[in-house]
Design an enzyme around this catalytic site. Structure first.
Site, PDB file in Angstrom:
ATOM      1  N   TYR B 341     -11.509   0.530  69.281  1.00 43.35           N
ATOM      2  CA  TYR B 341     -11.597   0.644  67.826  1.00 43.35           C
ATOM      3  C   TYR B 341     -10.406  -0.007  67.130  1.00 43.35           C
ATOM      4  O   TYR B 341     -10.067   0.303  66.009  1.00 43.35           O
ATOM      5  CB  TYR B 341     -11.759   2.097  67.384  1.00 43.35           C
ATOM      6  CG  TYR B 341     -13.134   2.648  67.690  1.00 43.35           C
ATOM      7  CD1 TYR B 341     -14.155   2.576  66.759  1.00 43.35           C
ATOM      8  CD2 TYR B 341     -13.406   3.203  68.924  1.00 43.35           C
ATOM      9  CE1 TYR B 341     -15.423   3.069  67.041  1.00 43.35           C
ATOM     10  CE2 TYR B 341     -14.673   3.701  69.224  1.00 43.35           C
ATOM     11  CZ  TYR B 341     -15.672   3.624  68.282  1.00 43.35           C
ATOM     12  OH  TYR B 341     -16.923   4.104  68.572  1.00 43.35           O
ATOM     13  N   GLN B 342      -9.720  -0.902  67.903  1.00 48.13           N
ATOM     14  CA  GLN B 342      -8.778  -1.840  67.302  1.00 48.13           C
ATOM     15  C   GLN B 342      -7.558  -1.204  66.621  1.00 48.13           C
ATOM     16  O   GLN B 342      -6.937  -1.823  65.772  1.00 48.13           O
ATOM     17  CB  GLN B 342      -9.532  -2.749  66.303  1.00 48.13           C
ATOM     18  CG  GLN B 342     -10.790  -3.343  66.936  1.00 48.13           C
ATOM     19  CD  GLN B 342     -11.544  -4.253  66.002  1.00 48.13           C
ATOM     20  OE1 GLN B 342     -12.573  -3.899  65.478  1.00 48.13           O
ATOM     21  NE2 GLN B 342     -11.012  -5.447  65.783  1.00 48.13           N
ATOM     22  N   TRP B 347     -13.780   5.142  58.085  1.00 46.50           N
ATOM     23  CA  TRP B 347     -13.914   6.226  57.095  1.00 46.50           C
ATOM     24  C   TRP B 347     -13.418   7.536  57.675  1.00 46.50           C
ATOM     25  O   TRP B 347     -13.091   8.468  56.948  1.00 46.50           O
ATOM     26  CB  TRP B 347     -15.354   6.334  56.611  1.00 46.50           C
ATOM     27  CG  TRP B 347     -16.332   6.884  57.622  1.00 46.50           C
ATOM     28  CD1 TRP B 347     -16.517   6.463  58.907  1.00 46.50           C
ATOM     29  CD2 TRP B 347     -17.250   7.960  57.438  1.00 46.50           C
ATOM     30  NE1 TRP B 347     -17.504   7.190  59.523  1.00 46.50           N
ATOM     31  CE2 TRP B 347     -17.967   8.126  58.643  1.00 46.50           C
ATOM     32  CE3 TRP B 347     -17.548   8.797  56.365  1.00 46.50           C
ATOM     33  CZ2 TRP B 347     -18.969   9.093  58.810  1.00 46.50           C
ATOM     34  CZ3 TRP B 347     -18.547   9.759  56.526  1.00 46.50           C
ATOM     35  CH2 TRP B 347     -19.234   9.903  57.740  1.00 46.50           C
ATOM     36  N   ASP B 348     -13.344   7.626  59.016  1.00 49.14           N
ATOM     37  CA  ASP B 348     -12.816   8.801  59.684  1.00 49.14           C
ATOM     38  C   ASP B 348     -11.498   9.242  59.049  1.00 49.14           C
ATOM     39  O   ASP B 348     -11.240  10.427  58.889  1.00 49.14           O
ATOM     40  CB  ASP B 348     -12.525   8.503  61.161  1.00 49.14           C
ATOM     41  CG  ASP B 348     -13.664   7.814  61.905  1.00 49.14           C
ATOM     42  OD1 ASP B 348     -14.447   7.114  61.249  1.00 49.14           O
ATOM     43  OD2 ASP B 348     -13.737   7.965  63.130  1.00 49.14           O
ATOM     44  N   GLU B 489     -25.653   5.975  61.751  1.00 49.82           N
ATOM     45  CA  GLU B 489     -25.612   4.518  61.988  1.00 49.82           C
ATOM     46  C   GLU B 489     -26.816   3.969  62.745  1.00 49.82           C
ATOM     47  O   GLU B 489     -26.897   2.770  62.977  1.00 49.82           O
ATOM     48  CB  GLU B 489     -24.310   4.152  62.694  1.00 49.82           C
ATOM     49  CG  GLU B 489     -23.108   4.327  61.775  1.00 49.82           C
ATOM     50  CD  GLU B 489     -21.786   4.079  62.475  1.00 49.82           C
ATOM     51  OE1 GLU B 489     -21.738   4.218  63.706  1.00 49.82           O
ATOM     52  OE2 GLU B 489     -20.814   3.752  61.774  1.00 49.82           O
ATOM     53  N   LYS B 604     -28.178   9.520  64.427  1.00 42.87           N
ATOM     54  CA  LYS B 604     -27.022   9.481  65.323  1.00 42.87           C
ATOM     55  C   LYS B 604     -26.105  10.654  65.028  1.00 42.87           C
ATOM     56  O   LYS B 604     -25.497  11.220  65.924  1.00 42.87           O
ATOM     57  CB  LYS B 604     -26.264   8.163  65.115  1.00 42.87           C
ATOM     58  CG  LYS B 604     -25.057   7.997  66.010  1.00 42.87           C
ATOM     59  CD  LYS B 604     -24.376   6.659  65.761  1.00 42.87           C
ATOM     60  CE  LYS B 604     -23.063   6.557  66.534  1.00 42.87           C
ATOM     61  NZ  LYS B 604     -22.230   5.461  66.039  1.00 42.87           N
ATOM     62  N   GLN B 605     -25.989  11.001  63.756  1.00 45.10           N
ATOM     63  CA  GLN B 605     -25.010  12.014  63.371  1.00 45.10           C
ATOM     64  C   GLN B 605     -25.380  12.565  62.004  1.00 45.10           C
ATOM     65  O   GLN B 605     -26.268  12.067  61.344  1.00 45.10           O
ATOM     66  CB  GLN B 605     -23.632  11.387  63.323  1.00 45.10           C
ATOM     67  CG  GLN B 605     -23.463  10.350  62.227  1.00 45.10           C
ATOM     68  CD  GLN B 605     -22.284   9.440  62.478  1.00 45.10           C
ATOM     69  OE1 GLN B 605     -22.406   8.456  63.171  1.00 45.10           O
ATOM     70  NE2 GLN B 605     -21.158   9.797  61.912  1.00 45.10           N
TER      71      GLN B 605
END
Lengths: 750, 750
Positions: B341-342, B347-348, B489, B604-605
Site C-alpha cells: 500500500y505504498q 481514506w482509512d 469496492e 466487499k465491506q
C-alpha cells in the site's frame, strides 16, 4: 450454362454479372455456402443446401414472424421442417448429391444462383463405386408471387443401367441454433401430400408445412410411404436404362399462425393452387416480381463485371431479407439466412438497409419504418424499466419491440464466465438512428403523411427519452450524454461519444422542426398528438434548450481530429495487429470488460467516420484528417465497418483504397471473411447490413451523392475500371434514371 | 516472565493485558509474526524478526518519508539495511536462533511484545546436534526519545562448554516488495562502527544507517571484520565454559535526506550519543514517551483480560504507525510494517485512524490533517488532470499528494492480464472523507485556527470539486453523482452511492457554514481566501444550490432500506458463501470488471452501514433494517468491514454479534485472517485502519458515544464480561476521564 466465367474468388465465379456460381463443392464452407445460396422472398428464407442435406449440414427454412424462445433465453425465428428433402439410392446404396464428380467429369458440377430471379440451380455428375453413373439437376426458388411456396424441380438422368430409389417428402431434422422450436412435430402422409404441423415452444405459434410433388419421365416400379422419426417420405423405385430421365416437381408450402388465424387453410390453398399450375407456370408468375425489383434497385456498372456481380449479389440479399409484404416486421441482421441475431432488427436496419430502400423502393422503406411505429410500445416500456422517459428502442428488436438483447450473452472463452455487455442499456444511439432514417425518408419522398401518422410520435418520444437521459453540467453550461456505447462496441461506458451526441442533437432539432410545422400548418394534429403524448410547452422548451446546449465534440483546430469519446486519445495507441498478438485464445472477445482492445485506441468499427456518412456538415479536410487517424486503428471486427471506410475513402479521393474496402465489404459473405463465432456465440449467416451498404458505397462513395434541402448533387470518383454507372432513384414519388461517368452524372430520359 | 497466561488464539497469549506473547515459533506465520511484533515510533518501523533473519524471512526497517519508485511502477517506502543483524556459530556450525527448543525445554522459548513501551523480547534455548546447549535472549525497541535509533540487547549464556562465533553488523539483504531501492549500497567498517549509505533509485534520497555495539561478559579470543557482498560484520570468537554469559548492546541509527540536509551527521550524532548513554539509559529515556501516549489513549477494561489485550495491541499499532513527529507525512494503510500500500494514506486515515487521535491526541490529529493541507497541490493537480475543478484527493497519497494508485494493478489470476480498477478516478469519497475528519477535529477541539489556516482552503476546494463532478438532472431537478466507486469496492461504476452522496452534501454544507462564519466574523480572512482561491459569489451560490438539491437515497418507507446505489437491489441476490463456490481460483479478485461479486448484491465491506458510523441522523429502526439486510450479504473482504459491523451491531443492541465482530476486527493481524494477497498483489502487513477502528468499536459501539453540537452522550451496551471501562477524551483542549459501567457513564475527577 454459358462458357464465359469470371473468377470472383477461390470459390465463386460469375458468367454474366447476374449470377454467382460454384465449380466445386468445398465441405469446409458448409455454413457460408448455405447462406450465400439462400433463396428467399422476405417472408421465408431457404438455405442453399443440397436436397439430401439435413441438420448437420445446416438445413434451414426460417419463417418471418415466428419468434419463439425455446431454451428460456434466446428468442429467435423458428425453422420450418424441410419439405424439399429428397435423397437417392443407386443399386441399394445411398448416393450423396454433394459429392464432387470424379476427375474427367469435374466440369459437370456446378451450382448457380441466378440473381435475376433468385433461382438456385445445382447440377452434378455422380458415379458409384460399382460404376453406375447418373446426372442430377435441381433448381428451386422462393416465390415472390405466393410468398408461402418454394417450388423445386429435381431431375435425374441415368447414364448407365441402374436401380434408383428416390425418397422425397418432409424431414424434421433441421438445424436449430438455440433449442428446438417445434418439439412435437406432427408429420402425416396423406393421399396426395404430406403435412407437418406443430406449435412453437414459448410463443405457441402454429407452424404448418405441406409437401406435394409429381413425377414424370419414367414410371416408378414401386411406391411406398415411409414415416420414421422426424421424417415422412414417399419412396419410389425405378429401374432405369441409360438415357432414361426422371423429373420430380416438388412443392413446399409454409404458413404460420402469425400470418392469420388459419395457417393450415392458407398453406393448403397455396399447395393446391401451385400443384395445379405446375412448376413452369409458377416460375413464370414469379419472374415479373423480380423484374420490378431490379428495375428499381439495379445499378449497372459498365466495364467491370467483377464489381457488377459483387454488387448485384449484395443487392439481391438486401432485398430477400426485407419483409416487403408486411409493416409489422423488421429486417433481421442476418435476414432469413439463419437464426443468429434472433431474426431481429438492430440499428443496421435504419443506417445500413433503409437508405437503399428509401431511395429506390420508398414504399418498402415506409413499411419497415411503420414497424418501428408498431413497436413503439416496446421502446416506451424499455425506457421506463431503465428509469427514463420516452422511447428507448431495443438494441435487438423482434415482434413487440421489447428488448431481446440479454444482459449476459458473450462468454469469456478464457474462464467460461458470461460477460455482462451493455448493448441493451448503454447503446442509446439506436433511437436517434431511427429518427435519422425517418427524417431521411421524409426528405427523399416528401411523404408528410407518414410523419403525421407515425413519425412525429416516434420522434417526440425519442426527444423525450434523450432529454431524460442527458445530464446537464452546470459548470460547463452544457448537456452531456454519459455512459454510452457508440458504434465502436469495444469501448463501453464512454461519455459524449461524438456519433451519439451529434445524432441526439439532430433528433432534438428534427422533433422541434416537426413540432413547429405541425403547430403552424396542422394545429389540430399538434393538439391531438400533444394530448395523446401528454406533451406540454415545457417539453418543447426542454428539447430546445438541450438542442442548443448539447456538447458536440468539435474537430481540433490544429489537427482536425474529432475525439471519438471523452478521453479516447489518452488510451494506449496501438494497432489491431499488435492486439492480435496479445490474444490468449483466437475466439476471445476483444471488448468489454477486459478484452485486449478495451484500454487501447483500437476500434471494432467505424465510429467518427460513421458520423460522416450520416452528417455532411464536416469539411473534406476534417474527413481527411479523421480517416487518416482512425483507419489504421480500426480492426473491422464488424461487417458494418468496411463500407463506411469505402465511402469516406472515396469521398476523400482515395479510390484504390475505397475500391479495396468496397471489395472487402461486398465479399464479406462470399469470402466468409467475417468470423462465424465471437465470444462463444454463433454470428454467421448473411450480413444483410453489408448488403444494403453496397448500395451506399456506390452512391455515397463512388458517385459522391449528396442531398441537401431537396438538392441532389454528385461528385463521382469512379474506380479505374468503371466506365459508366446507370441507376434509378425515386425522389418525391417520381422515379428518375441517371447515368454517371468519370466526368459527371446526368439524368436520363425514360 | 509471569506464569499467568491467557490464550488469545492458537499462536498468541497475554500475561497482563499489556503484552502479546508467542510460545512456539511457527515458520508458516513468518509474514504476520514480523508485522505483529513490529517495533516502531512513527518515524521507522522495524519488523519483529529474529536477529539472524534476512531477506527471505521478510526482514525490514521501513523509514517514513523515503518514497521511491524503483521498478518504474510502484512508489513505496525504502527499506533500510539491517544494522541489528547478528548470527551465531557454535563449534563451527551455524545455529539458527528461531529453532524451537527440543521437547523437555519447550517452555524456554518465548517472544513477548511489551505494549507498555514497545519492547520486543525474545528468549530461546538452543541445543546443537552434538549436544552443545545455550540460552539466548534479545530485546529491542524503537526509541521515541530519539526517533532515529533502535537499541538492541543480545545475550548468550553457555549451558555447556562451547566455541561460539558471533557475527554482528549490517546486512543489506533485506526484503523489498517492488524493486531494490538502494541498489548501490556502500558498506564501510570503521574503527568503532559500521556505516551503510546509498541513494534511492528514483527519488534520489540519501539513506544512512550506522551500527555500533559493545560487548561485555567474556572477552572474545579473536575479532575480525568481514565484508562480503551486502554485509559488513564483526566476527568475534569466544571459548565459553558452562555458565559464561555474553552481552552485546547493539545500536542501529537511521536517517534519510528527507529529514534534513545532512543525514549522515544526524545519524552519526544519534549513534555517538546513544553509545555514550548505554542501553539502560536509552530505555529509561524512551519509557516516559509511551507513558504519556497511554495516558491519553488507553481504554481500561475491567473483567475481560482477553479484550483488554486485543484492544491494547490494536491501540499500540494505531500509534506506532502515526508520524507524530511530522506534519508532512501520512499514516500508511500498513503503517511502517511493510511496503504494501505504498506507505501511503487512503481514506482509512481520516475515517479509521483519525477519530481516535482527534479525541485523545488532538495535536497528532492536527499534524495528520496538516499533511492533507500540504498535499492539497496534488489533489488540485489530480482534479485538473481528470477534467474537474478543485481538490480531488489521491486515493493513494504519499509525499506530494499526487495520485500514486496505478490504473492497472490487480491481475486477473485466470488470464494473467492486468485489471483496470478505478480506485484512482471513480472513488471520489476520499475528498469528502477528509472534510468529515477536519470538521470533526474542529468540533471536538474547537480549534478554529486550523480551519482558518488550512481547513477552509481544503474544504472550499473539495466543494468546488464536488460541484464540478456532479451532474444536474433537469428532468428530476436534482444533482447526481455518477460513475462512482463507494466503500464497497466490488461495485465500480455505480451512480448515487448513498455513502458518497451524503458525505458530498455534508461537505458542501460544511463549506457554506465556514464561508458564512468567515464572512461574518473574519471578513478579511474571507476576502483573502476568496481572492487566493478565485472564489466568487457564484461559487458559493452553486454550492448552496447543490447542497439543497443533491439526491440522497432515503430509507424506503416500508422496508427502511437505503439502496447502496442506483439499481443495487436489482442485482442477483446471493451470499458470499455461494460466490465462494463459483471461484475458479482462490486468489481471484471478486470485483471489477468481471469477478464473481460484480453482478450480485454481495459487498466487499460495509457501505450503507459505514454511512451510519459517520452520520447519526438515521433512526435506530433504519440502522436495524439495514443491518439485517446488508450484514448477511457482506463478504468482509476488507479489514475495514468488521469494525463497522461491530459498531452498528452494538448500537442496535446485538451485543454478542457486536462482540464477535469486535474480535474479528481486533484479531485481523493476530490471527492473520485477512488475505496477504489479492489479485496477485501483496497486501499483507499491519491493518492500521482496523487498529484505529478498535478504539471506535469501543467508543461508538459498546459505549454508544455521540457528540452533537458540543453535547457528549453515551448509551453503553457492554459485552457481558466487561464490568467497567475507563478512558480519557480530550474535548476543547481539556482532558477528561470517564468511567463506563453497564448502567451509564460518569466523568471522573482527575
Amino acid at each position: 450454362m454459358s462458357c464465359f466465367s469470371l473468377k470472383i474468388n477461390d470459390r465463386y465465379y460469375t458468367t454474366t454479372g447476374w449470377d454467382i456460381c460454384e465449380k466445386t463443392f468445398t465441405p469446409e464452407h458448409l455454413i457460408s455456402r448455405g447462406s450465400n445460396f439462400l433463396t428467399g422472398n422476405g417472408y421465408l428464407g431457404y438455405r442453399g443446401t443440397f436436397p439430401d442435406w439435413r441438420r448437420d449440414q445446416y438445413v434451414g427454412c426460417f419463417v418471418s414472424g415466428t419468434y419463439d424462445n425455446a431454451d428460456g433465453k434466446w428468442t429467435e425465428l423458428s425453422n420450418a421442417p424441410n419439405a424439399l428433402y429428397t435423397n437417392l439410392e443407386v443399386n441399394g446404396k445411398s448416393l450423396p448429391l454433394s459429392t464432387n464428380p470424379p476427375a474427367p467429369f469435374k466440369h459437370k458440377y456446378y451450382s448457380r444462383l441466378n440473381l435475376q430471379n433468385g433461382l438456385l440451380e445445382m447440377q452434378n455428375y455422380c458415379k458409384t463405386e460399382e460404376g453406375a453413373a447418373l446426372e442430377i439437376r435441381a433448381e428451386r426458388f422462393a416465390s415472390y408471387d405466393d410468398l408461402h411456396i418454394i417450388p423445386m424441380r429435381f431431375q435425374v438422368k441415368a447414364l448407365s443401367a441402374l436401380e434408383l430409389t428416390v425418397s422425397t417428402g418432409i424431414d424434421g431434422n433441421v438445424w436449430d441454433l438455440n433449442g428446438i422450436h417445434i418439439p412435437d412435430l406432427q408429420l402425416q402422409a396423406h393421399l396426395n401430400f404430406i403435412s407437418a404441423k406443430g406449435r412453437t415452444v414459448q410463443s405457441g405459434l402454429t407452424l404448418v408445412v405441406y409437401e406435394g410433388h409429381s413425377i414424370s419421365g419414367v414410371e416408378p416400379q414401386q411406391a411406398e410411404t415411409v414415416s420414421q422419426g422426424q421424417t415422412a417420405l414417399r419412396k419410389y423405385t425405378f429401374s432405369l436404362k441409360p438415357g432414361d430421365e426422371i423429373m420430380i416437381d416438388k412443392l413446399m408450402t409454409v404458413c404460420s399462425s402469425f400470418d392469420g388465424n388459419n395457417p393450415e387453410a392458407t398453406a393448403f390453398k397455396s399447395l393446391e393452387q401451385a400443384l395445379d399450375k405446375g412448376y413452369e407456370c409458377l416460375l413464370e408468375e414469379h419472374q415479373p416480381h423480380w423484374n420490378k425489383i431490379w428495375k428499381n434497385i439495379d445499378i449497372k456498372i459498365t466495364g467491370d463485371l467483377f464489381s457488377q456481380a459483387l454488387l448485384r449479389f449484395n443487392l439481391y440479399h438486401a432485398i430477400i431479407c426485407a419483409p416487403l409484404h408486411s409493416d409489422s416486421l423488421p429486417i433481421g441482421a442476418r435476414g432469413l439466412s439463419c437464426q443468429a441475431y434472433q431474426g431481429a432488427a438492430f440499428w443496421d436496419q435504419e443506417i445500413y438497409n433503409l437508405p437503399m430502400l428509401t431511395w429506390t423502393m420508398p414504399d418498402a422503406a415506409r413499411r419497415i419504418l411503420t414497424y418501428r411505429y408498431k413497436t413503439l410500445g416496446g421502446a416506451l416500456r424499455k425506457a421506463k424499466a431503465l428509469g427514463y422517459s420516452g422511447a428507448f428502442y431495443a438494441w435487438v428488436s423482434g415482434m413487440t419491440g421489447d428488448e431481446l438483447c440479454p444482459s449476459f450473452f458473450f462468454e469469456d472463452v478464457l474462464t467460461g464466465r458470461k460477460i455482462r455487455n451493455h448493448f441493451n442499456d448503454w447503446q442509446i444511439h439506436i433511437s436517434p438512428d431511427i429518427v435519422y432514417a425517418i427524417w431521411q425518408y421524409y426528405q427523399v419522398t416528401g411523404d408528410w403523411s407518414f410523419i403525421e401518422e407515425y413519425g412525429a410520435e416516434i420522434i417526440f418520444e425519442v426527444a423525450r427519452f434523450l432529454h431524460s437521459h442527458a445530464f446537464y453540467k452546470k459548470d460547463r453550461d452544457r448537456f452531456e450524454l454519459i455512459r454510452l456505447l457508440g458504434p465502436d462496441e469495444y469501448h463501453e461506458n464512454v461519455d459524449n461519444n461524438a456519433y451519439t451526441n451529434y445524432l441526439a442533437k439532430f433528433s432534438l432539432r428534427t422533433a422541434l422542426v416537426i413540432e413547429e410545422k405541425l403547430k403552424k400548418e396542422m394545429p389540430s394534429s399538434h393538439e391531438q398528438l400533444s394530448e395523446k403524448l401528454k406533451l406540454t410547452e415545457t417539453d418543447f422548451a426542454n428539447w430546445r434548450e438541450m438542442a442548443a446546449k448539447i456538447y458536440l465534440p468539435q474537430p481540433d483546430p490544429s489537427t482536425g481530429l474529432i475525439e471519438q469519446f471523452d478521453g479516447y486519445f489518452t488510451l494506449e495507441d496501438t494497432t489491431p495487429a499488435d492486439l492480435q498478438k496479445r490474444l490468449l485464445d483466437k475466439n476471445e472477445y476483444w471488448g468489454w470488460p477486459n478484452g485486449v482492445a478495451v484500454h487501447t485506441q483500437v476500434t471494432k468499427q467505424a465510429d467518427v467516420l460513421q458520423l460522416f456518412v450520416l452528417n455532411n456538415c464536416f469539411s473534406l479536410n476534417t474527413l481527411e484528417a479523421n480517416y487518416r487517424y482512425y483507419e489504421p486503428r480500426c480492426q473491422h471486427g464488424s461487417s458494418l465497418s468496411a463500407s463506411v471506410h469505402a465511402i469516406i475513402a472515396a469521398r476523400t479521393g482515395r479510390i484504390e483504397e475505397a475500391f479495396n474496402y468496397f471489395k472487402h465489404s461486398c465479399l464479406v459473405d462470399l469470402s466468409a471473411t467475417a468470423k462465424a463465432e465471437s465470444g462463444g456465440t454463433f454470428i454467421g449467416g448473411i450480413h444483410t447490413a453489408a448488403c444494403g451498404a453496397a448500395w451506399q458505397i456506390v452512391m455515397l462513395g463512388f458517385l459522391g451523392m449528396e442531398y441537401n434541402k431537396g438538392r441532389l448533387t454528385f461528385k463521382p470518383n469512379l474506380p479505374e475500371a468503371w466506365q459508366e454507372v446507370t441507376f434509378k432513384l425515386c425522389i418525391g414519388g417520381r422515379q428518375k434514371a441517371f447515368k454517371a461517368t468519370r466526368t459527371g452524372v446526368e439524368e436520363l430520359n425514360q
